[in-house]
Design a protein around this motif. Structure first.
Motif, PDB file in Angstrom:
ATOM      1  N   ASP A  74       7.933   0.614 -18.077  1.00 57.53           N
ATOM      2  CA  ASP A  74       9.215   0.049 -18.550  1.00 57.53           C
ATOM      3  C   ASP A  74       8.853  -1.339 -18.511  1.00 57.53           C
ATOM      4  N   ILE A  75       8.720  -2.116 -19.201  1.00 59.06           N
ATOM      5  CA  ILE A  75       8.921  -3.126 -18.852  1.00 59.06           C
ATOM      6  C   ILE A  75       9.516  -4.106 -19.430  1.00 59.06           C
ATOM      7  N   ASN A 105       2.651 -14.496  -7.225  1.00 58.53           N
ATOM      8  CA  ASN A 105       1.832 -14.000  -6.375  1.00 58.53           C
ATOM      9  C   ASN A 105       2.749 -13.112  -5.061  1.00 58.53           C
ATOM     10  N   PRO A 106       2.889 -11.874  -5.184  1.00 59.91           N
ATOM     11  CA  PRO A 106       2.917 -11.204  -4.044  1.00 59.91           C
ATOM     12  C   PRO A 106       2.716 -10.536  -2.573  1.00 59.91           C
ATOM     13  N   ASP A 107       3.318 -10.681  -1.981  1.00 55.96           N
ATOM     14  CA  ASP A 107       2.443  -9.696  -0.792  1.00 55.96           C
ATOM     15  C   ASP A 107       2.065  -8.475  -0.964  1.00 55.96           C
ATOM     16  N   ILE A 108       2.851  -7.655  -0.927  1.00 57.31           N
ATOM     17  CA  ILE A 108       2.440  -6.522  -1.203  1.00 57.31           C
ATOM     18  C   ILE A 108       2.788  -6.042  -2.824  1.00 57.31           C
ATOM     19  N   LEU A 109       1.620  -5.727  -3.789  1.00 61.20           N
ATOM     20  CA  LEU A 109       1.358  -5.498  -5.496  1.00 61.20           C
ATOM     21  C   LEU A 109       1.551  -3.873  -5.712  1.00 61.20           C
ATOM     22  N   ILE A 110       2.833  -3.268  -6.617  1.00 63.95           N
ATOM     23  CA  ILE A 110       3.029  -1.746  -6.709  1.00 63.95           C
ATOM     24  C   ILE A 110       2.416  -1.864  -8.066  1.00 63.95           C
ATOM     25  N   ILE A 111       1.210  -1.613  -8.170  1.00 59.98           N
ATOM     26  CA  ILE A 111       1.240  -1.309 -10.111  1.00 59.98           C
ATOM     27  C   ILE A 111       1.216   0.218 -10.160  1.00 59.98           C
ATOM     28  N   ASP A 112       2.265   0.703 -11.228  1.00 61.00           N
ATOM     29  CA  ASP A 112       2.784   2.500 -11.857  1.00 61.00           C
ATOM     30  C   ASP A 112       2.508   2.351 -13.005  1.00 61.00           C
ATOM     31  N   GLU A 113       0.884   2.578 -12.987  1.00 59.97           N
ATOM     32  CA  GLU A 113       0.739   2.928 -14.895  1.00 59.97           C
ATOM     33  C   GLU A 113       0.911   1.528 -15.074  1.00 59.97           C
ATOM     34  N   GLY A 114       0.428   0.748 -14.711  1.00 59.42           N
ATOM     35  CA  GLY A 114       0.864  -0.759 -15.326  1.00 59.42           C
ATOM     36  C   GLY A 114       0.020  -0.947 -16.349  1.00 59.42           C
TER      37      GLY A 114
END
Ligand SMILES: Nc1ncnc2c1ncn2[C@@H]1O[C@H](COP(=O)(O)OP(=O)(O)OP(=O)(O)O)[C@@H](O)[C@H]1O
Ligand SMILES: [Mg+2]
Length: 570
Positions: A414-415, A485-494
């Motif tokens: 959900d964007i 440009n985050p330090d930790i990247l979370i991609i949830d089925e993105g």
């Protein structure tokens, strides 16, 4: 009105005492001028009609002009200033509520319904403002008028006034009984209107889906709402009319009483004609003021529940975190015996996981396995886990939440896109970004299609990005991450809405651009897993398997659990 409501209202008015004082002067001027008009009526009749005196005519005209002037000044002050004070108060309340919503505990907000919050922040605030306005314009001003007129009536002829006093309790009773009824049905009509709008809203937002179902069902549902609304409106109309006509009947009775006894006294010579008519005029003003006052008081009675509804938004529990500042990951993220319960359900069970800084971790598993929950713990979108999560050596809960989230980037299905330009939608990721930076981020996210739109970065996106396709929205959201440009990247089925080719490109760009950054990627596509360093498989709240990518690829060829990739696009 209850004491705590009064306290709340006083606390709001406190900052505006000067304006309130001015408005109050307005009320006094208006009430005074009105009483003056009633008084001067005696002279108009006695001096002009009876005595036919020119000098007195001039005097009376002068007095009338002065009174009219005061009345209008008073009217302006009270009618403008009371509402302006309220508008100032409401503006501040809205701002505070908006801030509170942004800072609120997510878990708490999720328990309330969105409609409920929105209605409190809009309808209730609006009702509150209307009632407060009527407190000033009606309750205060009319009370003053009533005091002035009653004083005048007693001064003119207290015996005659006694006749009216007999009527007052009946008038009060009727005003109250039908007034309450009228109010009750008015409120029910509002409620039904609310149901009606919310239904329309739902149907309109889901119109594409609605069209594929049988229309009869919707129409039947709608007709029930409509019928209820209609019945309430009719009832409300009925009580409104009965209210008005019974007030009139009682006023007639009073007037007849006054004409009988007053007429008798005029004939006897105790009362001049002018005094009689001035008295009658005073009674009419009084009845009118009492009606307005009654309406204001009934309104005021209903303010307590409204204040309570608003106060919930003013006192939303704030998110609590620690006070350590998170400056980015140095070595590793460690989940240690982490359990997550939501209600009675065990969503995560005994999770132990080390993620090295810079590692690219793929998380796969069936729908409902707990993948999203696992990653949402890190930026503290889910809070109440048991066990420990460490970023380097510090337990997650010790970090200040804002500083923590600053270092995280997250892209899920959900964007969030708001009704504004492309540029403004991107700037939330980096408020001081230049156009060049924005364009470069768009290119990395393969979202440069936007640059070819006629308005480019100034293109308006519409509500929730409705004029973009699902994949376009995802690429736009991806561009935000490149900007942040985050330090930790979370991609949830993105990237799930992208075509295979674009998705590969975007994922490769992620892996390259975030080379030293830690990336957690939830996906259902094997091809994406390929470019990661490590894969964990989740099943039913547990991590069941954990592979280095080479081992995973080797096993991959005849990997039985691969059935879990039911959504595999390859
Ligand atoms: N707020 C919540 N309240 C109750 N149960 C929840 C809540 N959020 C998630 N769950 C439950 O927790 C379980 C794990 O959900 P989660 O979203 O982590 O799964 P997932 O692996 O990401 O699934 P998907 O692949 O469908 O996104 C699911 O059974 C879900 O129903
Ligand atoms: Mg999920």
């Amino acid at each position: 009105m209850e004491r705590k409501s009064l306290k709340f209202i006083l606390s709001l008015y406190k900052e505006h005492t000067f304006l309130f004082f001015l408005a109050l002067i307005g009320s006094v001027l208006e009430a005074g001028a009105l009483s003056g008009f009633v008084y001067i009526l005696k002279n108009v009749i006695d001096d002009i009609f009876v005595e036919k005196n020119y000098n007195k005519l001039l005097f009376i005209i002068t007095v009338l002009i002065v009174l009219a002037f005061f009345k209008q000044v008073g009217f302006f002050l009270k009618n403008y200033l009371y509402p302006v004070i309220i508008l100032k108060i409401i503006k501040k309340l809205r701002e505070k509520i908006y801030r509170n919503i942004l800072n609120a505990e997510i878990g708490y907000i999720n328990q309330l319904s969105v409609g409920e919050i929105v209605s409190r922040a809009t309808n209730d605030i609006e009702r509150f403002s209307v009632i407060l306005s009527s407190l000033g314009t009606n309750v205060i001003t009319e009370s003053l008028t009533i005091i002035g007129i009653i004083g005048l009536l007693i001064y003119t002829d207290w015996k005659l006034f006694l006749i009216f006093v007999v009527v007052i309790p009946f008038l009060a009773l009727v005003l109250n009984y039908f007034g309450e009824k009228r109010k009750k049905y008015g409120k029910l009509v509002q409620e039904s209107l609310g149901d009606f709008t919310s239904h329309l809203n739902q149907v309109l937002t889901g119109l594409e889906t609605v069209k594929l179902f049988k229309k009869d069902i919707f129409i039947r549902f709608f007709n029930r709402l409509n019928e209820k609304l209609f019945k309430r409106e009719v009832k409300s109309r009925f009580y409104e009319t009965v209210y008005l006509s019974s007030v009139e009947i009682i006023a007639y009775i009073g007037v007849v009483g006054i004409i009988s006894y007053g007429g008798y006294r005029v004939i006897k010579g105790d009362l001049t004609t002018g005094q009689f008519f001035s008295f009658l005029g005073g009674i009419l003003v009084l009845v009118n003021s009492m009606q307005i006052l009654q309406r204001g008081l009934v309104n005021l009675k209903s303010i307590t529940p409204i204040i309570e509804r608003i106060q919930l938004l003013l006192n939303l529990p704030k998110e609590k975190g620690g006070d350590k500042v998170f400056n980015g990951l140095n070595r590793e993220i460690v989940y240690k015996n982490v359990n997550l319960k939501i209600g009675e359900r065990n969503i995560l069970k005994d999770i132990n996981l080390n993620i090295k800084k810079g590692e690219k971790l793929a998380i796969i598993g069936l729908s409902g396995a707990g993948k999203s929950s696992l990653v949402k713990l890190l930026p503290r979108l889910i809070k109440d886990y048991e066990g420990n999560i460490y970023l380097d050596d510090t337990e997650l809960k010790e970090f200040d939440i804002n500083s923590l989230r600053e270092k995280f980037g997250m892209l899920s299905q959900d964007i969030f896109i708001f009704n504004d330009t492309v540029r403004n939608n991107l700037l939330i990721a980096k408020p001081d970004a230049t156009d060049d930076e924005i364009i470069s981020a768009l290119k990395k996210a393969k979202a440069d299609f936007i640059l070819r739109l006629p308005d480019g970065l100034d293109t308006l996106l519409g509500e929730r990005g409705s004029n973009l396709s699902g994949g376009e929205r995802q690429r736009l959201a991806m561009a935000r991450l490149f900007l942040k440009n985050p330090d930790i990247l979370i991609i949830d089925e993105g990237t799930s809405a992208l075509d295979v080719e674009t998705e590969d490109k975007v994922v490769n760009e992620i892996v390259n651009s975030f080379k030293d950054k830690t990336v957690l990627m939830i996906t259902h596509r094997l091809a994406i897993v390929d470019v990661m360093d490590r894969v964990i498989i989740m099943e039913n709240g547990k991590i069941t398997e954990d592979y280095k990518i080479e081992d995973f690829k080797r096993k991959n060829k005849n990997f039985t659990s691969l059935k879990i990739f039911t959504h595999n696009k390859d």
